[in-house]
Design an enzyme around this catalytic site. Structure first.
Site, mmCIF file in Angstrom:
data_model
loop_
_atom_site.group_PDB
_atom_site.id
_atom_site.type_symbol
_atom_site.label_atom_id
_atom_site.label_comp_id
_atom_site.label_asym_id
_atom_site.label_seq_id
_atom_site.Cartn_x
_atom_site.Cartn_y
_atom_site.Cartn_z
ATOM 1 N N ASP A 54 47.692 42.286 43.188
ATOM 2 C CA ASP A 54 46.515 42.702 42.432
ATOM 3 C C ASP A 54 46.255 44.177 42.662
ATOM 4 O O ASP A 54 46.259 44.660 43.797
ATOM 5 C CB ASP A 54 45.289 41.896 42.867
ATOM 6 C CG ASP A 54 44.035 42.358 42.136
ATOM 7 O OD1 ASP A 54 43.932 42.082 40.922
ATOM 8 O OD2 ASP A 54 43.185 43.016 42.766
ATOM 9 N N TYR A 59 41.927 52.191 42.074
ATOM 10 C CA TYR A 59 42.469 52.346 43.418
ATOM 11 C C TYR A 59 43.299 53.634 43.520
ATOM 12 O O TYR A 59 44.442 53.698 43.062
ATOM 13 C CB TYR A 59 43.332 51.144 43.799
ATOM 14 C CG TYR A 59 42.622 49.819 43.755
ATOM 15 C CD1 TYR A 59 41.234 49.730 43.809
ATOM 16 C CD2 TYR A 59 43.336 48.622 43.654
ATOM 17 C CE1 TYR A 59 40.579 48.510 43.766
ATOM 18 C CE2 TYR A 59 42.687 47.391 43.622
ATOM 19 C CZ TYR A 59 41.309 47.349 43.666
ATOM 20 O OH TYR A 59 40.666 46.136 43.621
ATOM 21 N N LYS A 87 43.170 45.770 36.290
ATOM 22 C CA LYS A 87 41.782 45.675 35.853
ATOM 23 C C LYS A 87 41.498 46.660 34.733
ATOM 24 O O LYS A 87 42.269 47.582 34.483
ATOM 25 C CB LYS A 87 40.844 45.889 37.042
ATOM 26 C CG LYS A 87 41.150 44.894 38.175
ATOM 27 C CD LYS A 87 40.226 45.030 39.342
ATOM 28 C CE LYS A 87 40.587 44.021 40.430
ATOM 29 N NZ LYS A 87 41.816 44.410 41.166
#
Length: 334
Positions: A54, A59, A87
């Protein structure tokens, strides 16, 4: 190996390993994340049988997606075994003059990135924003195959008074974008990746979710997500539990709880849990990583790691037998 057990995560049959690797640390969460360490951690995860990864544009402002994509292309074999979730909801844009006024404001769960890329993030949950986010992630990952998309950090705790406008954009087109991607077979499923259980419940009333990642809300220190887990199971929505160490304090590392320095009362609760585990000869980290999967509504647990040693330790903890007497003591009041 228990970590490599496969569990169904979408109605279409997509399966993930019971233990997954979250890639936030590779973006420089809290401190520097050397590239060599990140690659070693990914290799160690692969060698232990982990096949679910994930990541998110947030990030490291794109850095973690680049690192994960490079590993899956160049080192993972066979790469087709990997399941990837990323995401949507933030776009990475050039930090050119004048852009700061529209950049995403800081929120309680954003601790910044020590060695992130030189981009600014802008929240965009509109139809076109979600589609652009997906395209951008494909490019950063270097792979068209992105299995799951989670809407990232929608919710009032993150956005405050701005949340109503973001939720309007989702209802007006953001959810439709994900429905279109799924209907076309471009992704295998979608959901939310959030720290707030209430917003998942709200989203279940708006669209047909497949799977959601709930971070930090069902752990040894925080059971707020328990009600949601039951409702999601009844609706056929799989839940991935993230943040099981509550930002590190349950793993014996950073004294962080929910991304900030832990308060004394939290540290006291952790010390109590450590004492309970010690009486049964079990590391606290092992109890923390296995606890969420005791709930039938949790499909997989995702843990973070910044080195090979940390992911190996987590995999070892995941497979340690834990006596029911310890669970009875913890669940009875710890």
């Amino acid at each position: 190996m228990l970590v490599s057990m496969r569990r169904k995560i979408t109605r279409g049959g997509l399966e993930v390993t019971a233990l997954g690797l979250g890639c936030a640390a590779f973006g420089g969460l809290y401190r520097d994340a050397p590239l060599a360490d990140a690659r070693d951690a990914l290799q160690a995860a692969w060698d232990r049988g982990i096949r679910y990864f994930d990541v998110a544009p947030m990030y490291g402002l794109g850095r973690a997606e680049h690192i994960l994509g490079d590993f899956l292309r160049e080192a993972a074999s066979p790469a087709s075994e990997a399941v990837v979730s990323t995401k949507a909801g933030r776009l990475m844009v050039s930090p050119r003059p004048g852009r700061a006024a529209t950049a995403a404001p800081k929120n309680p769960f954003d601790s910044g990135w020590v060695n992130g890329l030189n981009f600014a993030e802008v929240f965009d949950y509109s139809h076109d924003g979600i589609m652009r986010s997906f395209d951008d992630s494909q490019q950063r990952l270097g792979r068209p195959e992105i299995d799951l998309i989670f809407l990232h950090d929608i919710g009032r705790v993150t956005h405050g008074d701005r949340n109503d406008a973001h939720w309007h954009d989702l209802k007006a087109g953001g959810f439709r974008a994900l429905e279109e991607l799924r209907a076309a077979g471009i992704i295998k499923g979608f959901g939310l990746g959030v720290n707030e259980g209430a917003v998942i419940e709200a989203a279940m009333e708006e669209t047909d979710l497949d799977c959601c990642l709930l971070a930090g809300r069902y752990s040894l220190l925080d059971r707020d997500g328990a009600g949601l887990l039951g409702k999601a199971a009844r609706r056929g929505v799989a839940i991935v539990a993230g943040g099981v160490f509550n930002s590190g304090i349950l793993a014996g590392g950073d004294a962080k709880f929910n991304y900030v320095d832990a308060q004394p009362e939290v540290i006291q609760r952790v010390e109590h849990l450590q004492a309970v585990c010690a009486r049964h000869g079990v590391p606290l980290g092992a109890a923390a990583i296995q606890f969420p999967l005791r709930h039938p509504g949790v499909t997989s647990v995702v843990v973070g790691a910044r080195t090979a040693r940390t992911i190996t330790t987590s995999a070892d903890w995941f497979e340690i037998p834990i006596p029911e007497a310890l669970w009875a003591e913890i669940e009875g009041g710890a």
